[in-house]
Design an enzyme around this catalytic site. Structure first.
Site, PDB file in Angstrom:
ATOM      1  N   VAL A  25       0.847  -1.184   0.000  1.00 53.23           N
ATOM      2  CA  VAL A  25       0.000   0.000   0.000  1.00 53.23           C
ATOM      3  C   VAL A  25       0.893   1.248   0.000  1.00 53.23           C
ATOM      4  O   VAL A  25       1.827   1.348   0.808  1.00 53.23           O
ATOM      5  CB  VAL A  25      -0.939   0.020   1.223  1.00 53.23           C
ATOM      6  CG1 VAL A  25      -1.820   1.268   1.197  1.00 53.23           C
ATOM      7  CG2 VAL A  25      -1.800  -1.236   1.254  1.00 53.23           C
ATOM      8  N   LYS A  38      -3.104   0.496  -3.763  1.00 52.10           N
ATOM      9  CA  LYS A  38      -2.827  -0.888  -3.403  1.00 52.10           C
ATOM     10  C   LYS A  38      -2.381  -1.648  -4.636  1.00 52.10           C
ATOM     11  O   LYS A  38      -3.124  -1.749  -5.621  1.00 52.10           O
ATOM     12  CB  LYS A  38      -4.074  -1.531  -2.793  1.00 52.10           C
ATOM     13  CG  LYS A  38      -3.810  -2.797  -2.012  1.00 52.10           C
ATOM     14  CD  LYS A  38      -5.055  -3.194  -1.232  1.00 52.10           C
ATOM     15  CE  LYS A  38      -4.769  -4.331  -0.286  1.00 52.10           C
ATOM     16  NZ  LYS A  38      -5.956  -4.713   0.475  1.00 52.10           N
ATOM     17  N   ASP A 131     -12.359 -11.172   7.615  1.00 55.34           N
ATOM     18  CA  ASP A 131     -11.054 -10.835   8.190  1.00 55.34           C
ATOM     19  C   ASP A 131     -11.131  -9.545   9.000  1.00 55.34           C
ATOM     20  O   ASP A 131     -10.272  -8.677   8.899  1.00 55.34           O
ATOM     21  CB  ASP A 131     -10.005 -10.713   7.082  1.00 55.34           C
ATOM     22  CG  ASP A 131      -8.577 -10.819   7.621  1.00 55.34           C
ATOM     23  OD1 ASP A 131      -8.413 -11.294   8.768  1.00 55.34           O
ATOM     24  OD2 ASP A 131      -7.641 -10.440   6.902  1.00 55.34           O
TER      25      ASP A 131
END
Length: 481
Positions: A25, A38, A131
């Site tokens: 990033v 990204k 996540d």
């Protein structure tokens, strides 16, 4: 959500600021505004890139990081930049640790619930994030606004998944057990985040070892210790959300409603934080986390020892401990900061969720009892190991007593771990013996099957020979026409 194809030459790169589930990033400038870029480092990461591109292009919510567009050559995503970095860094990594209030803590968890509830309710196909963890929660607006990021592991909720995604300390047991799991895995992760922002401690840091050690403990029913004096509505919500059975956990919309009703007891969540000046980061590596403590009235106490055993990092891997000399880890039940006492009236609040019978407070040492300064759990130790009652008027005596209590806690923890490991060893020995027996049986069956095949082949040959002879005899015995 409208996003566009962006020309790579229109992006002015400034610096690398971290990593995501895939790729690096960067902070950059595009059309005069700060953005996060990204990138992918290999073709192997292309699938995760396509997943995040597809999922982010579907969402538009104030608590989810915004996707402006993507580049095709080279491949990258252009996203909203979070100038305050990740929630993980604010909780554990910044030096000095910034102060935040109960209102900020509850507001972050509510905003996270808003974003996840939106994902779970999307039409026609809802999303599971899979996540959720503080490294994937970004802060903007001087730390008052939270945004969910990193959708490289997100999936459609219509398909119940079985592959292992996420990071151990925040991962629901059904995910790493290989069972079918649903959107309730995000609810479990949210409850661990709630515990983390209240205690300002890394979940399961007392376990140490690899990510497998944490997963094994969670599988066996271990959860973060209950927080002393935490108001009942918050504790009930938290323990319901980390229930072993996904069906017993509330939906994220119910979590959102309960948290919204509690926020009236926490004014001031829109007050900007006094953040220290440090290089901005969207996803800083947790391995760089500082173990500096911060404690003040009216702010969230860290309640962390200097020996910070690192929980899994951004990619689910255990981060190495600092090589400096450290004191032994002090295992204690997290205590709530002073500002929770002002919220005690919320304990009488009618809980909006069904009753839940969670782990008893007696299951975790929670400090001296009213009738005796020595908790009853330590009175079960051998006499020479029991902490002696202190002299309340002596600061030195109290300090020795508290140190003895910590040593007794560590002793009980180690003894419990030894017992669990011995029991597991016996289970593994039994499983190994059973597997060896099955292998022997399987080998014998294979040999018998091979022998039967050989016998069958011989019999087929004999049968064919006999048929030939029979045919010959029949032809010889036929009268001439």
């Amino acid at each position: 959500m409208v996003f566009e194809d962006i020309k790579f030459n229109d992006i002015l790169f400034e610096a690398s600021v971290g990593r995501g589930t895939f790729g690096v990033v960067f902070k950059a400038v595009w059309r005069g505004k700060d953005v996060a870029i990204k990138t992918i480092e290999s073709d192997a990461e292309r699938n995760a890139f396509l997943v995040e591109l597809r999922q982010l292009s579907r969402v538009s919510h104030p608590n989810i990081v915004k996707l402006y567009g993507s580049c095709q050559d080279p491949v990258c995503l252009v996203m909203e930049y979070a100038e305050c970095g990740s929630l993980y860094n604010l909780l554990h990594s910044a030096d000095p640790l910034p102060h935040y209030t109960a209102a900020h803590a509850m507001s972050w968890c509510l905003q996270c619930a808003h974003g996840v509830a939106y994902l779970h309710a999307m039409k026609p196909k809802a999303l599971i994030h899979r996540d959720l963890k503080p490294p994937n929660l970004l802060l903007v607006a001087r730390g008052t606004v939270l945004k969910i990021c990193d959708f490289g592991t997100a999936c459609d909720i219509q398909t119940y998944m079985t592959n292992n995604k996420g990071s151990a300390a925040w991962m629901a047991p059904e995910v790493f057990e290989g069972s079918n799991y649903s959107e309730k895995c995000d609810v479990f992760s949210w409850s661990i985040i709630l515990w983390e922002v209240i205690t300002r401690r890394k979940p399961f840091e007392e376990i140490g070892g690899s990510a497998f050690c944490i997963m094994w403990a969670v599988h066996r029913g271990t959860r973060p210790p209950l927080i002393k004096d935490l108001p009942e509505p918050i504790e009930t919500l938290m323990t319901r959300c980390w229930d072993k059975e996904p069906s017993q956990r509330p939906s994220m919309s119910e979590v959102q409603d309960t948290m919204s009703s509690l926020m009236k007891y926490f004014p001031g969540s829109d007050e900007p934080l006094d953040l220290p000046h440090h290089p901005s980061s969207t996803r800083s590596d947790p391995s760089s986390a500082s173990s500096t403590d911060s404690c003040a009235e009216g702010t969230l106490n860290s309640n962390r020892s200097d020996d910070t055993r690192h929980a899994p990092g951004a990619d689910g891997e255990e981060t190495p401990p600092n090589s400096e000399n450290r004191t032994p880890l002090q295992v204690r039940t997290p205590k709530t900061p002073l500002w929770w006492s002002a919220m005690s009236r919320a304990s009488s609040l009618e809980n909006q969720s069904p009753a839940y019978v969670g782990p008893s407070r007696e299951s975790v040492p929670s400090g001296p009892e009213e009738d005796s300064p020595v908790p009853s759990v330590y009175l079960k130790l051998d006499h020479h190991l029991q902490p002696l009652a202190p002299c309340p008027n002596s600061r030195e005596s109290m300090a020795v007593f508290e140190e003895h209590i910590r040593m007794a806690q560590e002793y009980l923890r180690v003894q419990s771990e030894i017992t669990h490991l011995l029991n597991r060893k016996e289970e593994l020995v039994v499983e190994l013996e059973q597997e060896q027996k099955e292998q022997q049986t399987s080998s014998r069956l294979v040999q018998e099957h091979s022998k039967l095949l050989e016998d069958n082949s011989s019999l087929v040959t004999v049968c064919q020979d006999l048929r030939s002879k029979l045919s010959l005899i029949q032809s010889q015995n036929q009268p001439y026409s």
